[in-house]
Write an enzyme that holds these catalytic residues in place. Structure first.
Site, PDB file in Angstrom:
ATOM      1  N   ARG A   1       1.365  -1.350  -0.097  1.00 11.30           N
ATOM      2  CA  ARG A   1       0.086  -0.028   0.165  1.00 11.30           C
ATOM      3  C   ARG A   1       1.149   1.514   0.167  1.00 11.30           C
ATOM      4  NH1 ARG A   1      -5.547   1.038   3.620  1.00 11.30           N
ATOM      5  NH2 ARG A   1      -5.943  -0.337   1.528  1.00 11.30           N
TER       6      ARG A   1
ATOM      7  N   HIS B   1      -6.647   0.679  -6.325  1.00  6.51           N
ATOM      8  CA  HIS B   1      -7.602  -0.043  -5.827  1.00  6.51           C
ATOM      9  C   HIS B   1      -8.120  -1.261  -5.776  1.00  6.51           C
ATOM     10  CE1 HIS B   1      -7.635  -1.130  -1.120  1.00  6.51           C
ATOM     11  NE2 HIS B   1      -8.740  -0.486  -0.243  1.00  6.51           N
TER      12      HIS B   1
ATOM     13  N   GLN C   1      -9.961  -4.263  -3.224  1.00  8.95           N
ATOM     14  CA  GLN C   1     -11.208  -3.683  -3.054  1.00  8.95           C
ATOM     15  C   GLN C   1     -12.485  -4.136  -4.171  1.00  8.95           C
ATOM     16  OE1 GLN C   1     -12.360  -1.663   0.002  1.00  8.95           O
ATOM     17  NE2 GLN C   1     -13.534  -2.443  -0.110  1.00  8.95           N
TER      18      GLN C   1
ATOM     19  N   ASP D   1     -16.719   7.116  -1.569  1.00  6.17           N
ATOM     20  CA  ASP D   1     -16.231   6.339  -1.245  1.00  6.17           C
ATOM     21  C   ASP D   1     -15.535   8.288  -0.028  1.00  6.17           C
ATOM     22  OD1 ASP D   1     -12.876   5.964   0.172  1.00  6.17           O
ATOM     23  OD2 ASP D   1     -12.442   5.644  -1.786  1.00  6.17           O
TER      24      ASP D   1
ATOM     25  N   CYS E   1     -16.557   1.515   0.762  1.00  5.72           N
ATOM     26  CA  CYS E   1     -14.973   1.018   0.543  1.00  5.72           C
ATOM     27  C   CYS E   1     -14.345   0.526   2.228  1.00  5.72           C
ATOM     28  CB  CYS E   1     -14.044   0.982   0.082  1.00  5.72           C
ATOM     29  SG  CYS E   1     -13.295   2.789   0.264  1.00  5.72           S
TER      30      CYS E   1
ATOM     31  N   ARG F   1     -13.475  -8.695   1.688  1.00  8.34           N
ATOM     32  CA  ARG F   1     -11.844  -8.611   1.428  1.00  8.34           C
ATOM     33  C   ARG F   1     -11.149 -10.001   1.219  1.00  8.34           C
ATOM     34  NH1 ARG F   1     -10.046  -3.853   1.137  1.00  8.34           N
ATOM     35  NH2 ARG F   1      -7.432  -5.028   0.816  1.00  8.34           N
TER      36      ARG F   1
HETATM   37  N1  NVA Z   1      -9.720   6.364  -1.482  1.00 10.02           N
HETATM   38  C1  NVA Z   1      -9.477   6.094  -0.745  1.00 10.02           C
HETATM   39  C2  NVA Z   1      -9.746   4.344   0.133  1.00 10.02           C
HETATM   40  C3  NVA Z   1      -9.522   4.201   1.801  1.00 10.02           C
HETATM   41  C4  NVA Z   1      -9.643   2.200   1.520  1.00 10.02           C
HETATM   42  C5  NVA Z   1      -7.667   6.362  -0.218  1.00 10.02           C
HETATM   43  O1  NVA Z   1      -7.263   6.494  -1.058  1.00 10.02           O
HETATM   44  O2  NVA Z   1      -7.928   7.325   1.618  1.00 10.02           O
HETATM   45  N1   CP Z   2     -11.380  -0.005   2.346  1.00 11.42           N
HETATM   46  C1   CP Z   2     -10.047  -0.038   2.857  1.00 11.42           C
HETATM   47  O1   CP Z   2      -8.982  -0.843   1.823  1.00 11.42           O
HETATM   48  O2   CP Z   2     -10.094  -0.607   4.303  1.00 11.42           O
HETATM   49  P1   CP Z   2      -8.449  -0.312   4.924  1.00 11.42           P
HETATM   50  O3   CP Z   2      -8.009   1.124   4.314  1.00 11.42           O
HETATM   51  O4   CP Z   2      -8.851   0.051   6.297  1.00 11.42           O
HETATM   52  O5   CP Z   2      -7.866  -0.839   4.922  1.00 11.42           O
END
Ligand code: NVA
Ligand code: CP
Length: 307
Positions: free
Chosen positions: A106, A133, A136, A222, A262, A290
């Site tokens: 990540r 992502h 997800q 989101d 998500c 997930r």
């Molecule tokens: N779009 C959000 C998703 C978090 C799971 C982010 O990138 O922070």
């Molecule tokens: N939806 C998602 O990826 O959640 P986290 O940021 O908690 O991993």
């Protein structure tokens, strides 16, 4: 099998998704029946998880999933590894991938995960970047199919930021044959070119979020401010005011429409409490799934097709 990475949704094809989705159902059924399923036990397989951003679901789902499959995990963050002290990503990839079987990352820019993958001896999975992502969206599609059957020909309404989730929905729509109705505030549009979408059959842009939701089979949103964009928080809060998924938006979608997010969610910002805690919301199944889809994905990347 040569190394396969999962850096974007479009890294796999429709046939592979058909396999993965049925495999995820098989693996989920084992979990629900409390039956052991440990394809990573002998020989023991190890997953390295690298987090340069915060996480709850991604960490728990990968870590629990790997242990359930008989494997083990190594958890690294920017702060507690040499990644935070400017060791080149290429060197990190060369070293880490000599000791583990699989890597989940990540991070910020997609180019970072691509550079890692280019120097990795083992498959690399995108656990979220600024641009995509895919794990997800795989879980979201699995959840939709579980609840409503095939997603082919269906309409998914995306209300909010043209972010990593929105870009990934576009890729999924093109591969799996459904349509995304997108409504974002001006200046926060999706970027089909970045997603690699050439035609415009798989999406339609709407100025009004209410119009985007009309007749939709699934309404999804989101956070207004994704990780890494916190400095824009106040400006975004003002720009996104009209893009809160509320009961009026759900009312113009199909009566059987589902709501997904998500997570993490901010009630009263991108979604009202009535919607996310209401009868059309499947966000808890979505979060649990997930783990099931990622177990299927890890199995596929390491062991290939088993059935
Ligand atoms: N779009 C959000 C998703 C978090 C799971 C982010 O990138 O922070
Ligand atoms: N939806 C998602 O990826 O959640 P986290 O940021 O908690 O991993």
């Amino acid at each position: 099998m040569s190394i396969r990475h999962y850096l974007q949704f479009k890294d796999l094809g429709a046939d592979e998704y058909a396999y993965l989705l049925q495999r995820a159902a098989f693996i989920k059924a084992k979990f629900k029946a409390v039956e052991k399923y440990q394809p990573f036990a002998d020989p023991d397989r190890t997953l390295a998880m690298i987090f340069e951003k915060a996480s709850t679901r991604t960490r728990v789902s990968f870590e629990a999933g790997m242990y359930q499959m008989g494997g083990s995990v190594v958890h690294l963050t920017t702060g507690d590894s040499q990644l935070g002290r400017a060791e080149p990503i290429e060197d990190s990839a060369r070293v880490i991938s000599r000791m583990v079987d699989l890597v989940m990352i990540r991070t910020f820019e997609q180019t970072k995960i691509e550079r890692f993958a280019a120097h990795s001896r083992v498959p690399v999975i995108n656990g979220l970047t600024n641009e995509f992502h895919p794990c997800q969206i795989l879980a979201d599609i699995f959840t939709f199919i579980e609840q409503r059957g095939s997603i082919q020909g269906k309409v998914v309404a995306w209300v909010g930021d043209g972010n990593n989730m929105a870009n990934t929905w576009l890729q999924a729509a093109e591969i799996l044959g459904f349509k995304v109705h997108i409504s974002t505030p001006r200046g926060y549009e999706v970027n089909p070119a970045l997603a690699g979408i050439t035609g415009n059959d798989c999406y339609q842009v709407f100025d009004s979020p209410l119009d985007a939701c009309r007749g939709a089979d699934l309404v999804t949103t989101d956070v207004w401010t994704s990780m890494g964009f916190e400095a824009e928080n106040e400006v975004r809060r003002a720009a996104f005011k009209q893009w809160c998924v509320d009961e009026a938006m759900m009312a113009v979608a199909k009566p059987q429409a589902l709501f997904m997010h998500c997570l993490p969610a901010h009630r009263g910002e991108e979604v009202s409490a009535e919607v996310i805690d209401g009868p059309q919301s499947v966000v808890w199944d979505e979060a649990e799934n997930r783990m099931h889809v990622q177990k299927a994905l890890m199995e596929y990347l390491l062991l290939g097709k088993l059935a």
